[in-house]
Design an enzyme around this catalytic site. Structure first.
Site, mmCIF file in Angstrom:
data_model
loop_
_atom_site.group_PDB
_atom_site.id
_atom_site.type_symbol
_atom_site.label_atom_id
_atom_site.label_comp_id
_atom_site.label_asym_id
_atom_site.label_seq_id
_atom_site.Cartn_x
_atom_site.Cartn_y
_atom_site.Cartn_z
ATOM 1 N N CYS A 123 -11.867 0.363 22.974
ATOM 2 C CA CYS A 123 -12.630 1.613 22.990
ATOM 3 C C CYS A 123 -12.293 2.480 21.783
ATOM 4 O O CYS A 123 -13.002 3.434 21.479
ATOM 5 C CB CYS A 123 -12.361 2.369 24.276
ATOM 6 S SG CYS A 123 -10.637 2.367 24.756
ATOM 7 N N SER A 176 0.846 -1.186 0.000
ATOM 8 C CA SER A 176 0.000 0.000 0.000
ATOM 9 C C SER A 176 0.885 1.240 0.000
ATOM 10 O O SER A 176 1.724 1.409 0.881
ATOM 11 C CB SER A 176 -0.885 -0.039 1.255
ATOM 12 O OG SER A 176 -1.657 1.132 1.339
ATOM 13 N N ALA A 177 0.694 2.111 -1.012
ATOM 14 C CA ALA A 177 1.639 3.211 -1.225
ATOM 15 C C ALA A 177 1.701 4.189 -0.054
ATOM 16 O O ALA A 177 2.762 4.710 0.266
ATOM 17 C CB ALA A 177 1.286 3.952 -2.518
ATOM 18 N N HIS A 178 0.565 4.447 0.601
ATOM 19 C CA HIS A 178 0.637 5.478 1.647
ATOM 20 C C HIS A 178 1.334 4.985 2.917
ATOM 21 O O HIS A 178 1.586 5.755 3.825
ATOM 22 C CB HIS A 178 -0.737 6.107 1.941
ATOM 23 C CG HIS A 178 -1.699 5.247 2.670
ATOM 24 N ND1 HIS A 178 -2.691 5.765 3.470
ATOM 25 C CD2 HIS A 178 -1.817 3.910 2.731
ATOM 26 C CE1 HIS A 178 -3.399 4.769 3.977
ATOM 27 N NE2 HIS A 178 -2.891 3.646 3.549
#
Lengths: 415, 69
Positions: free
Chosen positions: A360, A234-236
């Site tokens: 949470c 995934s590039a990001h």
């Protein structure tokens, strides 16, 4: 909250494992590609052909960065989309061999969600078991049912306290009859522990089962052993733009599209590609890899500092994951008696962006399945992940602020 | 035996109550916690491991912890 006397200072973004800040080369390439990247690369006129050349150049550069052939690589609208395509397409391609997905218990939820969809589809559109809360987390449904292993849609394989795959259980699971695909994350996205990919791949090869590796946290940072059949990234996560996922399907691996489209056997995302983002992803991956070895050393030393200091300065804390065999940029710890969401917000008020695997902070209100699989504390959990812009001063400021923040939250609950 | 009713209470509250209660009992005594938060089973076991106390039993929403030290 008490004033700790520490000035807030500049904000420090410490959540690179979610998304790394855009690399300067990515920004430059993105802007440059906007001019020629808007036409559809499938069209035959001049502007379409220019776009086609851009796409092919990006594909060739990215394939070279990954050490694969250009025609083995496809771009997807996100890392998650690439994961879904790998799992669902990898299973569909092996339908005649079997239906079972073997996966580590610490896969990314995108893998587990795809596994759950596969499990549901296998029984004609209705969920197969009512195992209760597990369904919410997208955790495969079959863990405790009485179904024989070779008929189960998915078989999770456990990890030890440090988050490392149980290789003996993995070998047994992939060798069972009816296994279509095995899925292993290259290194835990939540605790950083590097997985024994080479040994797991060897077991898969012996069993004749293709191995899918989710390498989102490794690509651009550390090498991934090569014996897999499918891989995604995934590039990001490396400083490329958001919205670019990579899928590699090695030659000889059966893959069949789970989506509508013309060509069922060649991986390709539906619709026109985001060409400028793809070009930026390719350029930044090359730039990031040039600096990766030096960056790994620099960031790993900062992670060591965080691991040591947090253990010393915060009482009742557990730093989790393997201290040595780990990603260079990621560290996770859990603080007893502290609400993860409250901790996250308190750190945010001091200018620090971190993430948490505590229930949470999750949409499902369930604790992280990764921390649960390891058997480590799930509340008060913080994941810190560093990037090229992270300085020593950022880390020291974080380490100065953290003990006071945790102490204040504990005082509020009378501890 | 002390029994803590933490049903309906979210983590880490059951663990906080457990830690407070264990301080008040003698070494060898058992504290029983009722908790139905999805994280309770994992976190009570992790707390026992981190604090060197003994998880005597864990069944559904009932957990028994013996003070060891």
């Amino acid at each position: 909250m008490e004033d700790t006397g520490v000035p807030a200072g500049a904000a420090a973004y410490l959540d690179a494992a979610t998304a790394a800040p855009l690399h300067p080369v990515a920004r430059q390439a993105l802007l440059a590609a906007l001019d020629d990247g808007w036409p559809d690369p499938d069209r035959l006129y001049a502007s379409g052909r220019r776009a086609r050349r851009l796409l092919e150049a990006a594909q060739a550069a990215t394939a070279e960065s990954l050490g694969v052939r250009p025609d083995e690589l496809s771009f997807w609208p996100s890392g998650t989309a690439a994961v879904h395509a790998a799992i669902l397409g990898g299973l569909a391609g092996r339908e005649r061999a079997g239906h079972t997905l073997v996966h580590s218990a610490i896969e990314h939820s995108a893998v587990l969600h795809a596994a759950a969809r596969h499990a549901t589809a296998r029984v004609g559109g209705t969920p197969r078991s009512s195992s209760g809360p597990d369904d919410d987390a997208g955790v495969p449904l079959e863990r405790s049912s009485g179904t024989p292993p070779h008929n189960r849609p998915s078989v999770p394989v456990g990890v030890d306290l440090r988050g490392r795959l149980d290789l003996d259980a993995w070998r047994a699971a992939v060798a069972a009859p009816g296994v279509a695909l095995a899925s292993l994350i290259s290194a835990s996205h939540e605790v950083g522990t590097v997985q024994p990919v080479a040994a797991a791949a060897e077991a898969c090869a012996e069993a004749g089962v293709p191995l899918y590796v989710d390498a989102a946290q490794s690509v651009g940072r550390v090498p991934v052993p090569p014996q897999w059949s499918l891989l995604t990234a995934s590039a990001h996560k490396w400083g490329g733009p958001p919205g670019v996922g990579l899928l590699v399907v090695r030659k000889g691996t059966r893959w069949r599209s789970p989506y509508p489209g013309d060509d069922l056997y060649r991986p390709r995302a539906a619709g026109a590609p985001d060409l400028p983002a793809i070009v930026a992803a390719a350029a930044s991956l090359r730039a990031v890899l040039d600096a990766a070895a030096a960056e790994a050393v620099r960031l790993s030393a900062l992670v060591d500092r965080i691991r040591d200091t947090v253990s010393r300065t915060v009482p009742d804390v557990e730093v989790v994951g393997d201290p040595v065999d780990r990603l260079p940029h990621l560290v996770t710890f859990s603080c007893l008696y502290v609400d993860g969401e409250a901790l996250l917000h308190a750190l945010d008020r001091h200018g620090f962006a971190v993430s948490s695997g505590s229930s949470c902070t999750a949409s499902t209100l369930r604790p992280s399945h990764v921390l649960e699989a390891m058997g480590v504390l799930s509340h008060g959990n913080v994941r810190v992940s560093l990037h090229a812009g992270t300085t020593e001063a950022d880390v020291d400021r974080f380490l100065a602020v953290l003990p006071g923040v945790v102490a204040d939250l504990r005082t509020e609950v009378g501890l | 035996m002390i029994e803590l009713d933490c049903l309906g209470r979210r983590c880490p509250l059951p663990i906080i109550e457990l830690a407070k209660a264990v301080r008040t009992v003698e070494v060898g005594d058992v504290v029983r916690v009722l908790a139905d938060d999805p994280a309770a089973a994992n976190d009570i076991a992790a707390w026992c491991r981190m604090k060197g106390q003994e998880l005597v039993s864990a069944a559904d929403t009932a957990f028994e912890v013996r003070r060891i030290s």
